[in-house]
Design a protein around this motif. Sequence first.
Motif, PDB file in Angstrom:
ATOM      1  N   UNK A  84       0.831  -1.198   0.000  1.00 48.41           N
ATOM      2  CA  UNK A  84       0.000   0.000   0.000  1.00 48.41           C
ATOM      3  C   UNK A  84       0.865   1.247   0.000  1.00 48.41           C
ATOM      4  N   UNK A  88       0.818   4.292  -2.521  1.00 53.56           N
ATOM      5  CA  UNK A  88       0.571   5.667  -2.114  1.00 53.56           C
ATOM      6  C   UNK A  88       1.689   6.577  -2.614  1.00 53.56           C
ATOM      7  N   UNK A  92       0.022   8.224  -5.683  1.00 50.59           N
ATOM      8  CA  UNK A  92      -0.765   9.282  -5.077  1.00 50.59           C
ATOM      9  C   UNK A  92       0.104  10.332  -4.399  1.00 50.59           C
ATOM     10  N   UNK A  96      -1.987   9.595   1.535  1.00 57.29           N
ATOM     11  CA  UNK A  96      -2.918   8.507   1.837  1.00 57.29           C
ATOM     12  C   UNK A  96      -4.346   8.957   1.570  1.00 57.29           C
ATOM     13  N   UNK A  97      -4.574  10.236   1.813  1.00 57.85           N
ATOM     14  CA  UNK A  97      -5.925  10.745   1.628  1.00 57.85           C
ATOM     15  C   UNK A  97      -6.375  10.616   0.178  1.00 57.85           C
ATOM     16  N   UNK A  99      -5.489   8.548  -1.929  1.00 54.92           N
ATOM     17  CA  UNK A  99      -5.776   7.164  -2.241  1.00 54.92           C
ATOM     18  C   UNK A  99      -7.122   6.732  -1.677  1.00 54.92           C
ATOM     19  N   UNK A 100      -7.354   7.122  -0.449  1.00 55.87           N
ATOM     20  CA  UNK A 100      -8.625   6.760   0.170  1.00 55.87           C
ATOM     21  C   UNK A 100      -9.788   7.312  -0.645  1.00 55.87           C
ATOM     22  N   UNK A 101      -9.649   8.551  -1.041  1.00 57.33           N
ATOM     23  CA  UNK A 101     -10.736   9.153  -1.806  1.00 57.33           C
ATOM     24  C   UNK A 101     -10.925   8.456  -3.142  1.00 57.33           C
ATOM     25  N   UNK A 102      -9.816   8.141  -3.761  1.00 59.00           N
ATOM     26  CA  UNK A 102      -9.913   7.417  -5.025  1.00 59.00           C
ATOM     27  C   UNK A 102     -10.561   6.049  -4.819  1.00 59.00           C
ATOM     28  N   UNK A 103     -10.174   5.395  -3.740  1.00 57.07           N
ATOM     29  CA  UNK A 103     -10.700   4.059  -3.460  1.00 57.07           C
ATOM     30  C   UNK A 103     -12.207   4.116  -3.252  1.00 57.07           C
ATOM     31  N   UNK A 104     -12.621   5.090  -2.483  1.00 58.68           N
ATOM     32  CA  UNK A 104     -14.044   5.188  -2.190  1.00 58.68           C
ATOM     33  C   UNK A 104     -14.806   5.748  -3.379  1.00 58.68           C
ATOM     34  N   UNK A 105     -14.116   6.412  -4.250  1.00 65.40           N
ATOM     35  CA  UNK A 105     -14.764   6.980  -5.409  1.00 65.40           C
ATOM     36  C   UNK A 105     -15.126   5.939  -6.450  1.00 65.40           C
ATOM     37  N   UNK A 106     -14.152   5.124  -6.806  1.00 68.99           N
ATOM     38  CA  UNK A 106     -14.420   4.173  -7.877  1.00 68.99           C
ATOM     39  C   UNK A 106     -15.072   2.906  -7.343  1.00 68.99           C
ATOM     40  N   UNK A 107     -14.763   2.607  -6.109  1.00 70.18           N
ATOM     41  CA  UNK A 107     -15.343   1.422  -5.485  1.00 70.18           C
ATOM     42  C   UNK A 107     -16.712   1.814  -4.950  1.00 70.18           C
ATOM     43  N   UNK A 117     -15.949   3.150   8.338  1.00 65.37           N
ATOM     44  CA  UNK A 117     -14.741   3.942   8.140  1.00 65.37           C
ATOM     45  C   UNK A 117     -14.814   5.214   8.975  1.00 65.37           C
TER      46      UNK A 117
END
Lengths: 127, 127
Positions: A84, A88, A92, A96-97, A99-107, A117
């Motif tokens: 990870x 990052x 990114x 980390x932020x 990445x988190x936003x991207x993760x929650x965005x596409x997922x 969370x």
Amino acid sequence: MNRKQQIKPTESELEILQILWASGPATVRTVHEQLSQTKDTGYTTTLKLMQIMLEKQLLGREGSGKTHIYTALVNKEQAQGQMLQRMIETMFNGSAMKMVMQALGSHKASKAELDMIRAYLDQKTKS
Amino acid sequence: MNRKQQIKPTESELEILQILWASGPATVRTVHEQLSQTKDTGYTTTLKLMQIMLEKQLLGREGSGKTHIYTALVNKEQAQGQMLQRMIETMFNGSAMKMVMQALGSHKASKAELDMIRAYLDQKTKS
DNA sequence: GTTCATCTACGAAGTGTTTCGTATTCAAAT
DNA sequence: ATTTGAATACGAAACACTTCGTAGATGAAC
């Protein structure tokens, strides 16, 4: 396991690690049977991979005589954390932020997931 | 770019994509110079890689005559999203939450970062 | 103790990625 | 027009990863 060195398993190696992390120490046969559920390769392929991983010290083994029992020598959390972290850093800009936003965005995260969370964040902020 | 197909650049290809994502369309020379800051390979190596990426349709190019200008044909967010998604599936049992927690756990996020993530979550929950 | 199924060891082929050298093309400067 | 420096094209070597076949070892069942 305590290694400074970067853990960088190949994709196939990672599949095997996953299985050993989930199931604990196991024989080649057992690992191969689990692998067979998702891919279609021969037994000796799995064997060879695990032998290579032994050389690379990703795995350890014991059992004299006929059958060997293999164990993951790399710690799951540590390996995941490192991978990870690399992601990052390289993708990114070290944030980390992002990445988190991207993760929650596409997922498509469920509301329950989002809530958990949030709870985790709250708990983390307090400390 | 709109592709159903999985985007799966190699490590070297990803480095080049990073540069093009960050700097926009560029010549091989420009990309190579940026690459040179972190690795030590010849110009023709970069050229060849970009030509292969052109074939794979990871890049497009234009410019007749002497010099070509290359553009990333894959969308940054989409590619990042896909890669993250794969990571979530293979390493975190499909749970984005687990990944987020792991990320925030091993990575020391600042309070500001945490707040921004929270804000993002709130906004996402509403929709 | 022979047979049998199953295991390990290992070489080597197959495939994908990275690297570079060389030939060629091009355009700008002379 | 010739020279020159920089660009492209491309084959092929070098390397890494995956796959499998075959040989030989092992132990259980007969």
